[in-house]
Motif scaffolding. Structure first.
Motif, PDB file in Angstrom:
ATOM      1  N   SER A  67       0.837  -1.213   0.066  1.00  0.00           N
ATOM      2  CA  SER A  67       0.059  -0.112  -0.049  1.00  0.00           C
ATOM      3  C   SER A  67       1.027   1.183   0.150  1.00  0.00           C
ATOM      4  N   PRO A  68       0.241   2.361  -0.297  1.00  0.00           N
ATOM      5  CA  PRO A  68       1.060   3.662  -0.464  1.00  0.00           C
ATOM      6  C   PRO A  68       0.914   4.098   1.096  1.00  0.00           C
ATOM      7  N   ALA A  69       1.726   5.008   1.518  1.00  0.00           N
ATOM      8  CA  ALA A  69       2.008   5.580   2.815  1.00  0.00           C
ATOM      9  C   ALA A  69       0.778   6.886   2.598  1.00  0.00           C
ATOM     10  N   VAL A  70      -0.303   6.939   3.112  1.00  0.00           N
ATOM     11  CA  VAL A  70      -1.216   7.875   3.046  1.00  0.00           C
ATOM     12  C   VAL A  70      -1.656   8.604   4.058  1.00  0.00           C
ATOM     13  N   LYS A 123     -19.938  11.860  14.144  1.00  0.00           N
ATOM     14  CA  LYS A 123     -19.691  12.803  15.373  1.00  0.00           C
ATOM     15  C   LYS A 123     -18.175  12.890  15.188  1.00  0.00           C
ATOM     16  N   LYS A 124     -17.914  14.328  15.065  1.00  0.00           N
ATOM     17  CA  LYS A 124     -16.447  14.803  14.716  1.00  0.00           C
ATOM     18  C   LYS A 124     -15.659  14.638  16.318  1.00  0.00           C
ATOM     19  N   GLU A 125     -14.810  13.971  16.226  1.00  0.00           N
ATOM     20  CA  GLU A 125     -13.726  13.467  17.415  1.00  0.00           C
ATOM     21  C   GLU A 125     -12.664  12.741  17.029  1.00  0.00           C
ATOM     22  N   ARG A 126     -11.620  13.325  17.719  1.00  0.00           N
ATOM     23  CA  ARG A 126     -10.169  12.378  17.434  1.00  0.00           C
ATOM     24  C   ARG A 126     -10.389  11.000  18.027  1.00  0.00           C
ATOM     25  N   PRO A 127      -9.526   9.992  17.704  1.00  0.00           N
ATOM     26  CA  PRO A 127      -9.267   8.683  18.400  1.00  0.00           C
ATOM     27  C   PRO A 127      -9.000   8.956  19.938  1.00  0.00           C
ATOM     28  N   ALA A 128      -9.590   8.004  20.527  1.00  0.00           N
ATOM     29  CA  ALA A 128      -9.336   8.045  22.081  1.00  0.00           C
ATOM     30  C   ALA A 128      -7.730   8.148  22.474  1.00  0.00           C
ATOM     31  N   ASP A 129      -7.107   7.387  21.737  1.00  0.00           N
ATOM     32  CA  ASP A 129      -5.764   7.380  21.921  1.00  0.00           C
ATOM     33  C   ASP A 129      -4.889   8.632  21.069  1.00  0.00           C
ATOM     34  N   ASN A 130      -5.401   9.531  20.744  1.00  0.00           N
ATOM     35  CA  ASN A 130      -4.753  10.472  19.757  1.00  0.00           C
ATOM     36  C   ASN A 130      -3.391  11.043  20.431  1.00  0.00           C
ATOM     37  N   ASP A 131      -3.566  11.526  21.443  1.00  0.00           N
ATOM     38  CA  ASP A 131      -2.443  12.110  22.216  1.00  0.00           C
ATOM     39  C   ASP A 131      -1.197  11.484  22.351  1.00  0.00           C
ATOM     40  N   ARG A 132      -1.652   9.993  22.921  1.00  0.00           N
ATOM     41  CA  ARG A 132      -0.266   9.257  23.074  1.00  0.00           C
ATOM     42  C   ARG A 132       0.154   8.741  21.743  1.00  0.00           C
ATOM     43  N   TYR A 133      -0.715   8.473  20.741  1.00  0.00           N
ATOM     44  CA  TYR A 133      -0.221   8.069  19.610  1.00  0.00           C
ATOM     45  C   TYR A 133       0.703   8.854  18.754  1.00  0.00           C
ATOM     46  N   VAL A 134       0.294  10.148  18.856  1.00  0.00           N
ATOM     47  CA  VAL A 134       0.906  11.368  17.922  1.00  0.00           C
ATOM     48  C   VAL A 134       2.156  11.627  18.736  1.00  0.00           C
ATOM     49  N   LYS A 135       2.466  11.479  20.145  1.00  0.00           N
ATOM     50  CA  LYS A 135       3.724  11.822  20.682  1.00  0.00           C
ATOM     51  C   LYS A 135       4.563  10.580  20.398  1.00  0.00           C
ATOM     52  N   HIS A 136       4.287   9.314  20.023  1.00  0.00           N
ATOM     53  CA  HIS A 136       5.197   8.381  19.749  1.00  0.00           C
ATOM     54  C   HIS A 136       5.175   7.970  18.147  1.00  0.00           C
ATOM     55  N   ALA A 137       4.289   8.421  17.466  1.00  0.00           N
ATOM     56  CA  ALA A 137       4.059   8.037  15.993  1.00  0.00           C
ATOM     57  C   ALA A 137       5.246   8.083  15.257  1.00  0.00           C
ATOM     58  N   PRO A 138       5.447   6.980  14.270  1.00  0.00           N
ATOM     59  CA  PRO A 138       6.609   7.022  13.551  1.00  0.00           C
ATOM     60  C   PRO A 138       6.190   8.208  12.439  1.00  0.00           C
ATOM     61  N   GLU A 139       7.027   8.713  11.700  1.00  0.00           N
ATOM     62  CA  GLU A 139       6.876   9.573  10.493  1.00  0.00           C
ATOM     63  C   GLU A 139       6.012   8.932   9.385  1.00  0.00           C
ATOM     64  N   LYS A 143       4.445   2.264   9.114  1.00  0.00           N
ATOM     65  CA  LYS A 143       5.049   1.626  10.340  1.00  0.00           C
ATOM     66  C   LYS A 143       4.251   1.513  11.618  1.00  0.00           C
ATOM     67  N   THR A 144       3.123   1.984  11.709  1.00  0.00           N
ATOM     68  CA  THR A 144       2.167   1.687  12.840  1.00  0.00           C
ATOM     69  C   THR A 144       1.526   0.637  12.337  1.00  0.00           C
ATOM     70  N   LEU A 145       1.229  -0.376  13.524  1.00  0.00           N
ATOM     71  CA  LEU A 145       0.166  -1.510  13.280  1.00  0.00           C
ATOM     72  C   LEU A 145      -0.921  -1.185  13.955  1.00  0.00           C
ATOM     73  N   PHE A 146      -1.803  -0.664  13.224  1.00  0.00           N
ATOM     74  CA  PHE A 146      -3.088  -0.203  13.516  1.00  0.00           C
ATOM     75  C   PHE A 146      -3.847  -1.385  13.894  1.00  0.00           C
ATOM     76  N   HIS A 147      -4.963  -1.298  14.940  1.00  0.00           N
ATOM     77  CA  HIS A 147      -6.109  -2.235  15.470  1.00  0.00           C
ATOM     78  C   HIS A 147      -7.287  -1.770  14.663  1.00  0.00           C
TER      79      HIS A 147
END
Length: 153
Positions: A67-70, A123-139, A143-147
């Motif tokens: 897949s492309p990185a999107v 409903k407009k809302e961010r994912p529940a783990d947004n802050d934690r994910y963004v803090k540690h997300a790869p560029e 490279k993220t294994l989403f569930h």
């Protein structure tokens, strides 16, 4: 000899140039076979009415097998759409970009799917783990294994 990836991307680009993009989707940049940029807008009545968002596609040499990185572009005051499957850094948790990717999918098919994902949001809302994910997300979002536990939002 051109690679499978560059031949496939050249074919997709020719089709876009000949047929145009679906309503609400525009090609902004396709200077080479490593990065393309589109804008998408949800047409009709939705939570995202009148919003235009920018999508970036990055391709590796294994495209379309991989897949492309999107991701949504987040710069210069532009933010990613507020959606339960879109992180504030622009990364998108969508199964078609991960374990349900198929080489028969095209760049335009991905754009239409993401346009539909926004259109159907209740409903407009961010994912529940947004802050934690963004803090540690790869560029690179690949490279993220989403569930993928909720494909109904």
């Amino acid at each position: 000899m051109a690679s499978i990836s560059s031949r496939r991307l050249a074919k997709e680009l020719r089709e876009i140039q000949a047929e145009g993009c679906p309503v609400g989707i525009s090609l902004v940049e396709a200077n080479d076979f490593s990065k393309w940029v589109f804008t998408i807008q949800v047409m009709g009545d939705s939570l995202y009415q009148d919003e235009v968002h920018t999508l970036q596609f990055r391709f590796d040499p294994q495209y379309p097998i991989s897949s492309p990185a999107v991701q949504f572009v987040v710069t210069d005051g532009k933010q990613a759409p507020i959606h339960p499957h879109v992180y504030s850094n622009g990364h998108i948790c969508a199964s078609i970009l991960g374990n349900e990717w198929s080489p028969v999918l095209s760049v335009i098919a991905v754009c239409v799917t993401l346009q539909s994902m926004l259109a159907s949001c209740k409903k407009k809302e961010r994912p529940a783990d947004n802050d934690r994910y963004v803090k540690h997300a790869p560029e690179n979002p690949k490279k993220t294994l989403f569930h993928y536990d909720d494909d109904t939002v």
